[in-house]
Design an enzyme around this catalytic site. Structure first.
Site, short mmCIF file in Angstrom:
data_model
loop_
_atom_site.label_atom_id
_atom_site.label_comp_id
_atom_site.label_asym_id
_atom_site.label_seq_id
_atom_site.Cartn_x
_atom_site.Cartn_y
_atom_site.Cartn_z
N HIS A 255 0.85 -1.19 0.00
CA HIS A 255 0.00 0.00 0.00
C HIS A 255 0.88 1.23 0.00
O HIS A 255 1.93 1.26 0.64
CB HIS A 255 -0.90 0.03 1.25
N ARG A 259 -0.03 12.64 -0.67
CA ARG A 259 -1.09 13.62 -0.84
C ARG A 259 -0.68 15.03 -0.41
O ARG A 259 0.28 15.20 0.34
CB ARG A 259 -2.30 13.19 -0.04
#
Length: 450
Positions: A255, A259
């Site tokens: 994963h 951002r």
């Protein structure tokens, strides 16, 4: 934004000292973890267990300073001297470490300086999985703004990872472009039930609008001071997020998400921060894989600050913790949130290094194990471990909750992180001395891999 060019140790020391005290009064960010991805495919995550770091302090951009992500109040004035001594991320720790740190800072500054000299945005877009969320003409008009540079980075990251996975798997990603009526949209790339990957998703979102009350409340709960105008807080959030669930139980799940977030307050000032991380969830422990994965991430971190890897590795171990099971989701990696110091340029450069380390840290592991044989019992163990993955994402992941609470969220992108298949058995406990028990021991007691 600014770029520091260092010419001599003496000059640097003076200018850095001035920069430190200016930074103290200008302020930095908050670093307590919550994701801001209203519609990002794989929702953002954030830090849960709150404990102090071993060394470096990352300071918020408000005068009411807080230690990074741990909610410890710091009284301005009392810690000013400490700020000067420990803010290595602001190029101060190098004074004690010697010239080498400043040489690294100078090198980083040169890299930052040439950032705007990259090829034309239209040319870069040709390599993406599809056209960016924001209109290309708009991107070209504001190419020097951070929101544009970050959108280009996440589009490039999505394309690079998808193409690397396609090369290994032989399949083709389905590319879905979606819009959010409240503002913005995203691009979801999913490869499902293919040769190597049972489900692989790599998503981009670029969304804007007004922050919901629930989202604002979540931010304030971790220490952010947000001053709304007429009850509204305009925001812009963007990121790239991916979860890969392979068919072979000897290939780990991976994963990552990176951002950027901006909020405009009542007086027109903006708060901004970056967040992200990369972590590995193997079903069976392979020491060589773990060392390769963590070493690659450490190299990406060490280009920017020697404390990034150890601090963000600990943060990752503490965040991906399934409290009701007393175990971690996997063997960790790095994780950080609310990172806004020492400068926007320097944090962006760090995030870029992390994003570009995803392919080299994971693809060699996939190639190593893609043809490994496995038994039905090993496949059943993989299904059980996937069940734990689901439990964490639905019960603890604050980013999932944030995404679902945000108007206009795309449920398919938010829950893309869930595996295609999983299993729950009542009171399952692997026998002692087995490989499964060895894996559980590491999940309960995190190790130092490098």
């Amino acid at each position: 934004m600014f770029t520091i060019t260092l010419t001599s140790l003496q000059a640097t020391t003076k200018s850095t000292t001035r920069l430190c005290f200016k930074s103290l009064y200008r302020g930095t960010l908050h670093h307590q973890g919550a994701d801001l991805s209203p519609c990002l495919g794989r929702p953002y995550s954030s830090f849960r267990g709150q404990t102090s770091l071993s060394f470096t302090k990352w300071f918020p951009r408000c005068l009411s300073t807080r230690l990074m992500s741990y909610g410890t109040n710091v009284t301005p004035g009392r810690y000013r001297k400490g700020f000067f001594l420990v803010t290595g991320a602001a190029t101060v720790a190098g004074i004690a470490a010697g010239v080498s740190h400043f040489q690294r800072a100078e090198m980083a500054s040169k890299i930052i300086q040439t950032e705007t000299d990259e090829e034309d945005i239209l040319e870069r877009c040709k390599s993406f999985m599809c056209t960016p969320v924001t209109d290309v003409e708009v991107l070209q008009q504001r190419k020097d703004q951070m929101c544009t540079r970050m959108e280009m980075l996440i589009m490039e990251t999505q394309a690079a990872f998808c193409k690397a996975l396609q090369q290994v798997d032989g399949g083709t990603f389905r590319v879905d472009r979606w819009q959010r009526k409240e503002g913005g949209g995203g691009i979801s790339c999913v490869l499902q039930d293919s040769k190597v990957f049972e489900k692989a998703g790599v998503n981009v979102s670029v969304v804007f609008g007004n922050l919901s009350e629930e989202a604002a409340k979540q931010m304030r709960s971790r220490g952010k001071v947000l001053k709304a105008k007429d009850g509204k807080l305009p925001f812009c959030a963007m990121g790239v997020s991916s979860v890969i669930h392979p068919k072979n139980p000897h290939i780990p799940t991976v994963h990552f998400n990176y951002r950027y977030f901006e909020i405009e307050e009542a007086d027109g000032t903006k708060q901004w921060w970056f967040g992200g991380g990369t972590d590995l969830t193997p079903m069976y422990l392979d020491q060589e894989d773990a060392i390769h994965f963590h070493t690659t991430l450490k190299k990406a971190c060490d280009k920017h600050h020697p404390q990034y890897y150890p601090d963000f590795k600990k943060w990752c171990d503490r965040y991906f913790y399934i409290n009701h099971r007393d175990e971690r989701r996997g063997i960790g990696g790095i994780f950080f949130d609310d990172l806004d110091s020492p400068s926007q340029e320097e944090v962006f450069a760090f995030v870029k290094s992390c994003a570009r380390s995803v392919v080299p840290c994971y693809l060699p592991i996939v190639r190593k194990h893609m043809n490994d044989s496995f038994s039905p019992e090993e496949k059943a163990w993989q299904q059980l471990r996937r069940g734990r993955y689901v439990e964490f994402n639905l019960v603890y992941d604050r980013g999932t909750k944030f995404g679902l609470a945000t108007p206009g969220s795309r449920i398919e992108s938010i829950l893309m992180s869930l595996p295609l298949t999983a299993r729950w058995e009542y009171m399952h406990d692997p026998p002692k001395g087995t490989k499964e028990a060895e894996m559980m021991e590491v999940l309960r007691k995190p190790k130092e891999w490098v």
